[in-house]
Design an enzyme around this catalytic site. Structure first.
Site, mmCIF file in Angstrom:
data_model
loop_
_atom_site.group_PDB
_atom_site.id
_atom_site.type_symbol
_atom_site.label_atom_id
_atom_site.label_comp_id
_atom_site.label_asym_id
_atom_site.label_seq_id
_atom_site.Cartn_x
_atom_site.Cartn_y
_atom_site.Cartn_z
ATOM 1 C CD GLU A 3 -3.058 0.904 0.334
ATOM 2 O OE1 GLU A 3 -2.431 1.679 -0.420
ATOM 3 O OE2 GLU A 3 -4.282 0.989 0.515
ATOM 4 C CG ASP A 4 -1.034 4.855 -1.294
ATOM 5 O OD1 ASP A 4 -1.714 4.173 -0.482
ATOM 6 O OD2 ASP A 4 -1.544 5.702 -2.037
ATOM 7 C CG ASP A 57 -5.230 8.845 6.873
ATOM 8 O OD1 ASP A 57 -4.606 9.315 7.823
ATOM 9 O OD2 ASP A 57 -6.166 9.456 6.322
ATOM 10 C CG PHE A 108 -3.166 16.015 1.587
ATOM 11 C CD1 PHE A 108 -4.006 14.904 1.613
ATOM 12 C CD2 PHE A 108 -2.786 16.524 0.350
ATOM 13 C CE1 PHE A 108 -4.448 14.320 0.440
ATOM 14 C CE2 PHE A 108 -3.232 15.936 -0.829
ATOM 15 C CZ PHE A 108 -4.065 14.836 -0.784
ATOM 16 N NE ARG A 140 -2.774 8.541 -9.006
ATOM 17 C CZ ARG A 140 -3.411 8.222 -7.894
ATOM 18 N NH1 ARG A 140 -2.741 7.829 -6.838
ATOM 19 N NH2 ARG A 140 -4.724 8.299 -7.832
HETATM 20 P P1 5GP Z 1 -7.367 4.997 5.211
HETATM 21 O O1 5GP Z 1 -8.436 4.083 4.717
HETATM 22 O O2 5GP Z 1 -6.249 4.296 5.924
HETATM 23 O O3 5GP Z 1 -7.942 6.126 6.003
HETATM 24 O O4 5GP Z 1 -6.686 5.688 3.965
HETATM 25 C C1 5GP Z 1 -7.044 5.315 2.715
HETATM 26 C C2 5GP Z 1 -6.572 6.194 1.604
HETATM 27 O O5 5GP Z 1 -6.602 7.582 1.933
HETATM 28 C C3 5GP Z 1 -5.156 5.957 1.190
HETATM 29 O O6 5GP Z 1 -4.985 4.771 0.452
HETATM 30 C C4 5GP Z 1 -4.949 7.179 0.349
HETATM 31 O O7 5GP Z 1 -5.509 6.993 -0.936
HETATM 32 C C5 5GP Z 1 -5.700 8.243 1.090
HETATM 33 N N1 5GP Z 1 -4.803 9.086 1.893
HETATM 34 C C6 5GP Z 1 -4.633 9.094 3.229
HETATM 35 N N2 5GP Z 1 -3.736 10.014 3.605
HETATM 36 C C7 5GP Z 1 -3.295 10.589 2.446
HETATM 37 C C8 5GP Z 1 -2.342 11.629 2.160
HETATM 38 O O8 5GP Z 1 -1.685 12.210 3.019
HETATM 39 N N3 5GP Z 1 -2.191 11.952 0.848
HETATM 40 C C9 5GP Z 1 -2.871 11.342 -0.165
HETATM 41 N N4 5GP Z 1 -2.619 11.744 -1.395
HETATM 42 N N5 5GP Z 1 -3.780 10.364 0.081
HETATM 43 C C10 5GP Z 1 -3.984 10.001 1.357
HETATM 44 MG MG MG Z 2 -3.981 3.636 -1.236
#
Ligand code: 5GP
Ligand code: MG
Length: 178
Positions: A102-103, A106, A155, A168
């Protein structure tokens, strides 16, 4: 400091390219050691993890499978709210060692749903490699086995991560300038 503008916002470099490269090489070596003699299946979560996966997997010296998935979401009719499904998974994962790439983790919502869905296919085990982790935002009890960088609740864009579809392809990880 190097800055870029994406849409209406300004971003400054937060994690430089050399640091990203070094950290990913170390993660690759660790995974190579941990899975010695095994044939794991890497599940790359698109779109955000595409660059991380490409660089990480070049540092993984194992006989492995690599596949690409997307996490779909829709508002369910049930009171449980958002239901997520896994798109694009055609490979057999039953009885295999899975490593999700995963990238960013969060809140952990996406990862939690993904793991729950994958467990239904009864893999041998599931581990998670995430380039970024926001520990302060985490709402679920998820263990990220391989973390590139733990970051604050800012962010971020670049190196796979987008701001409304853009950014990206940036080589470094940028943080929003408030
Ligand atoms: P989660 O489900 O863990 O809350 O996060 C899911 C998605 O939120 C990540 O896969 C990503 O696409 C987006 N996301 C969360 N934090 C960031 C951030 O700092 N920057 C970007 N570009 N996307 C984020
Ligand atoms: Mg992602």
């Amino acid at each position: 400091m190097q800055k870029v503008k994406i849409h209406d916002k300004e971003f400054a470099v937060s994690i430089p390219k050399t640091l990203i490269e070094e950290r990913i090489a170390a993660l690759g070596r660790k995974i190579t050691e941990d899975y010695a003699g095994k044939q794991p299946v890497f599940l790359v979560v698109l779109k955000g993890a595409f660059l991380f996966a490409a660089d990480l997997l070049r540092n993984v010296c194992l006989d492995c499978e690599i596949t690409f998935i997307r996490v779909g979401s829709y508002e369910g009719t049930q009171s449980t709210g958002v239901v997520r499904s896994i798109l694009g998974l055609s490979e057999k994962v039953h009885g295999k060692h899975l490593i999700i790439i995963e990238d960013i983790v969060d809140t952990g919502n996406t990862m939690m749903h993904l793991i729950e869905e994958l467990k239904k296919s009864e893999p041998l085990d599931i581990k998670v490699a995430s380039l970024l982790l926001k520990p302060e935002a985490l709402k679920h009890n998820i263990h990220v086995d391989y973390v590139g960088f733990s970051v604050a609740n800012d962010f971020l864009v670049g190196y796979g991560l987008d701001y409304d579809g853009h950014g990206r392809n940036l080589k470094e990880i940028y943080k929003i300038v408030e």
